[in-house]
Design a protein around this motif. Structure first.
Motif, mmCIF file in Angstrom:
data_model
loop_
_atom_site.group_PDB
_atom_site.id
_atom_site.type_symbol
_atom_site.label_atom_id
_atom_site.label_comp_id
_atom_site.label_asym_id
_atom_site.label_seq_id
_atom_site.Cartn_x
_atom_site.Cartn_y
_atom_site.Cartn_z
ATOM 1 N N THR A 58 0.833 -1.204 0.000
ATOM 2 C CA THR A 58 0.000 0.000 0.000
ATOM 3 C C THR A 58 0.866 1.251 0.000
ATOM 4 O O THR A 58 0.570 2.224 -0.670
ATOM 5 N N THR A 59 1.961 1.222 0.762
ATOM 6 C CA THR A 59 2.890 2.350 0.861
ATOM 7 C C THR A 59 4.116 2.034 0.009
ATOM 8 O O THR A 59 4.725 0.986 0.169
ATOM 9 N N ALA A 60 4.480 2.927 -0.850
ATOM 10 C CA ALA A 60 5.533 2.657 -1.834
ATOM 11 C C ALA A 60 6.929 2.496 -1.234
ATOM 12 O O ALA A 60 7.734 1.748 -1.731
ATOM 13 N N ASN A 61 7.251 3.200 -0.160
ATOM 14 C CA ASN A 61 8.641 3.231 0.321
ATOM 15 C C ASN A 61 8.901 2.338 1.526
ATOM 16 O O ASN A 61 9.747 2.653 2.351
ATOM 17 N N PHE A 62 8.211 1.233 1.652
ATOM 18 C CA PHE A 62 8.436 0.323 2.775
ATOM 19 C C PHE A 62 8.904 -1.014 2.238
ATOM 20 O O PHE A 62 8.146 -1.757 1.627
ATOM 21 N N ASN A 63 10.191 -1.303 2.438
ATOM 22 C CA ASN A 63 10.795 -2.543 1.963
ATOM 23 C C ASN A 63 11.966 -2.853 2.890
ATOM 24 O O ASN A 63 12.938 -2.117 2.929
ATOM 25 N N LYS A 64 11.845 -3.940 3.687
ATOM 26 C CA LYS A 64 12.890 -4.289 4.645
ATOM 27 C C LYS A 64 13.299 -5.745 4.486
ATOM 28 O O LYS A 64 12.457 -6.601 4.230
ATOM 29 N N PHE A 65 14.593 -5.997 4.683
ATOM 30 C CA PHE A 65 15.129 -7.355 4.678
ATOM 31 C C PHE A 65 15.435 -7.753 6.119
ATOM 32 O O PHE A 65 16.099 -7.015 6.839
ATOM 33 N N TYR A 66 14.943 -8.907 6.508
ATOM 34 C CA TYR A 66 15.158 -9.439 7.855
ATOM 35 C C TYR A 66 16.044 -10.673 7.755
ATOM 36 O O TYR A 66 15.778 -11.556 6.940
ATOM 37 N N MET A 67 17.065 -10.732 8.594
ATOM 38 C CA MET A 67 17.998 -11.858 8.604
ATOM 39 C C MET A 67 17.652 -12.789 9.774
ATOM 40 O O MET A 67 17.303 -12.326 10.851
ATOM 41 N N ARG A 68 17.797 -14.094 9.539
ATOM 42 C CA ARG A 68 17.490 -15.090 10.575
ATOM 43 C C ARG A 68 18.459 -14.958 11.743
ATOM 44 O O ARG A 68 19.664 -14.860 11.562
ATOM 45 N N LYS A 69 17.889 -14.981 12.939
ATOM 46 C CA LYS A 69 18.704 -15.011 14.146
ATOM 47 C C LYS A 69 19.213 -16.425 14.348
ATOM 48 O O LYS A 69 18.500 -17.379 14.067
ATOM 49 N N LYS A 70 20.416 -16.567 14.834
ATOM 50 C CA LYS A 70 20.941 -17.909 15.121
ATOM 51 C C LYS A 70 20.042 -18.570 16.159
ATOM 52 O O LYS A 70 19.538 -17.914 17.057
ATOM 53 N N ASP A 71 19.870 -19.880 16.018
ATOM 54 C CA ASP A 71 18.960 -20.619 16.893
ATOM 55 C C ASP A 71 19.246 -20.422 18.374
ATOM 56 O O ASP A 71 18.334 -20.315 19.171
ATOM 57 N N LYS A 72 20.512 -20.329 18.744
ATOM 58 C CA LYS A 72 20.830 -20.221 20.161
ATOM 59 C C LYS A 72 20.438 -18.863 20.755
ATOM 60 O O LYS A 72 20.327 -18.725 21.956
ATOM 61 N N PHE A 73 20.194 -17.851 19.904
ATOM 62 C CA PHE A 73 19.784 -16.536 20.384
ATOM 63 C C PHE A 73 18.298 -16.266 20.162
ATOM 64 O O PHE A 73 17.744 -15.328 20.712
ATOM 65 N N ALA A 74 17.656 -17.074 19.329
ATOM 66 C CA ALA A 74 16.254 -16.833 18.991
ATOM 67 C C ALA A 74 15.338 -17.263 20.125
ATOM 68 O O ALA A 74 15.627 -18.193 20.863
ATOM 69 N N GLU A 75 14.236 -16.558 20.250
ATOM 70 C CA GLU A 75 13.221 -16.936 21.215
ATOM 71 C C GLU A 75 11.853 -16.824 20.550
ATOM 72 O O GLU A 75 11.650 -15.998 19.667
ATOM 73 N N ILE A 76 10.936 -17.672 20.987
ATOM 74 C CA ILE A 76 9.601 -17.656 20.404
ATOM 75 C C ILE A 76 8.764 -16.643 21.183
ATOM 76 O O ILE A 76 8.461 -16.857 22.362
ATOM 77 N N PRO A 77 8.410 -15.528 20.561
ATOM 78 C CA PRO A 77 7.617 -14.520 21.266
ATOM 79 C C PRO A 77 6.156 -14.961 21.373
ATOM 80 O O PRO A 77 5.683 -15.771 20.606
ATOM 81 N N THR A 78 5.463 -14.390 22.350
ATOM 82 C CA THR A 78 4.035 -14.651 22.481
ATOM 83 C C THR A 78 3.300 -13.401 22.027
ATOM 84 O O THR A 78 3.696 -12.285 22.386
ATOM 85 N N PRO A 79 2.243 -13.561 21.233
ATOM 86 C CA PRO A 79 1.549 -12.382 20.711
ATOM 87 C C PRO A 79 0.761 -11.651 21.804
ATOM 88 O O PRO A 79 0.176 -12.287 22.681
ATOM 89 N N ASP A 80 0.770 -10.325 21.745
ATOM 90 C CA ASP A 80 -0.060 -9.522 22.634
ATOM 91 C C ASP A 80 -1.489 -9.501 22.102
ATOM 92 O O ASP A 80 -2.453 -9.510 22.843
ATOM 93 N N VAL A 81 -1.597 -9.479 20.768
ATOM 94 C CA VAL A 81 -2.896 -9.369 20.096
ATOM 95 C C VAL A 81 -2.913 -10.337 18.924
ATOM 96 O O VAL A 81 -1.909 -10.511 18.240
ATOM 97 N N LYS A 82 -4.064 -10.962 18.684
ATOM 98 C CA LYS A 82 -4.211 -11.815 17.509
ATOM 99 C C LYS A 82 -5.017 -11.030 16.478
ATOM 100 O O LYS A 82 -6.122 -10.593 16.748
ATOM 101 N N HIS A 83 -4.434 -10.804 15.314
ATOM 102 C CA HIS A 83 -5.095 -10.038 14.255
ATOM 103 C C HIS A 83 -6.118 -10.901 13.557
ATOM 104 O O HIS A 83 -5.853 -12.029 13.203
ATOM 105 N N GLU A 84 -7.298 -10.391 13.371
ATOM 106 C CA GLU A 84 -8.365 -11.127 12.684
ATOM 107 C C GLU A 84 -8.545 -10.624 11.284
ATOM 108 O O GLU A 84 -8.524 -9.515 10.982
#
Length: 119
Positions: free
Chosen positions: A93-119
């Motif tokens: 929808t917005t033309a200037n939003f484009n980001k690359f996300y790199m995988r965190k190493k498994d030993k540093f990654a954590e599974i977050p819990t959602p505050d809100v579930k989007h419907e």
């Protein structure tokens, strides 16, 4: 002639086993946009097609095998798997939003819990 047949069979097996025709999905994980301070992270579970971003859980709609869509605040986003260690997030929808996300190493990654579930 039998050597050429063996060569073709060996080449075919080697070619198909090298990952070019991999049909699976990357394993779930945390990906971070490192150009932001502190890094902005999101968590993606590709098998269950769920995304946790900014404390909100989104259900991903799969367009192509490694191309997903979701809506947030009436804006359409596209999440594309570039490699198993990199995803790209675009706001369609917005033309200037484009980001690359790199995988965190498994030993540093954590599974977050959602505050809100989007419907």
């Amino acid at each position: 002639m039998s050597k050429s047949i063996l060569f073709v069979i060996f080449f075919s097996i080697s070619f198909f086993d090298c990952g070019l025709f991999y049909k699976g999905v990357p394993k779930a994980g945390e990906f971070c946009y490192v150009l932001a301070k502190p890094p902005e992270c999101l968590y993606v579970d590709f098998e269950s097609k769920k995304l946790l971003w900014n404390g909100v859980e989104y259900v991903l709609e799969e367009k192509l095998r490694m191309d997903y869509f979701f809506k947030s605040n009436d804006e359409l986003y596209e999440l594309t798997v570039s490699t198993i260690n990199r995803v790209e997030l675009k706001n369609l929808t917005t033309a200037n939003f484009n980001k690359f996300y790199m995988r965190k190493k498994d030993k540093f990654a954590e599974i977050p819990t959602p505050d809100v579930k989007h419907e």
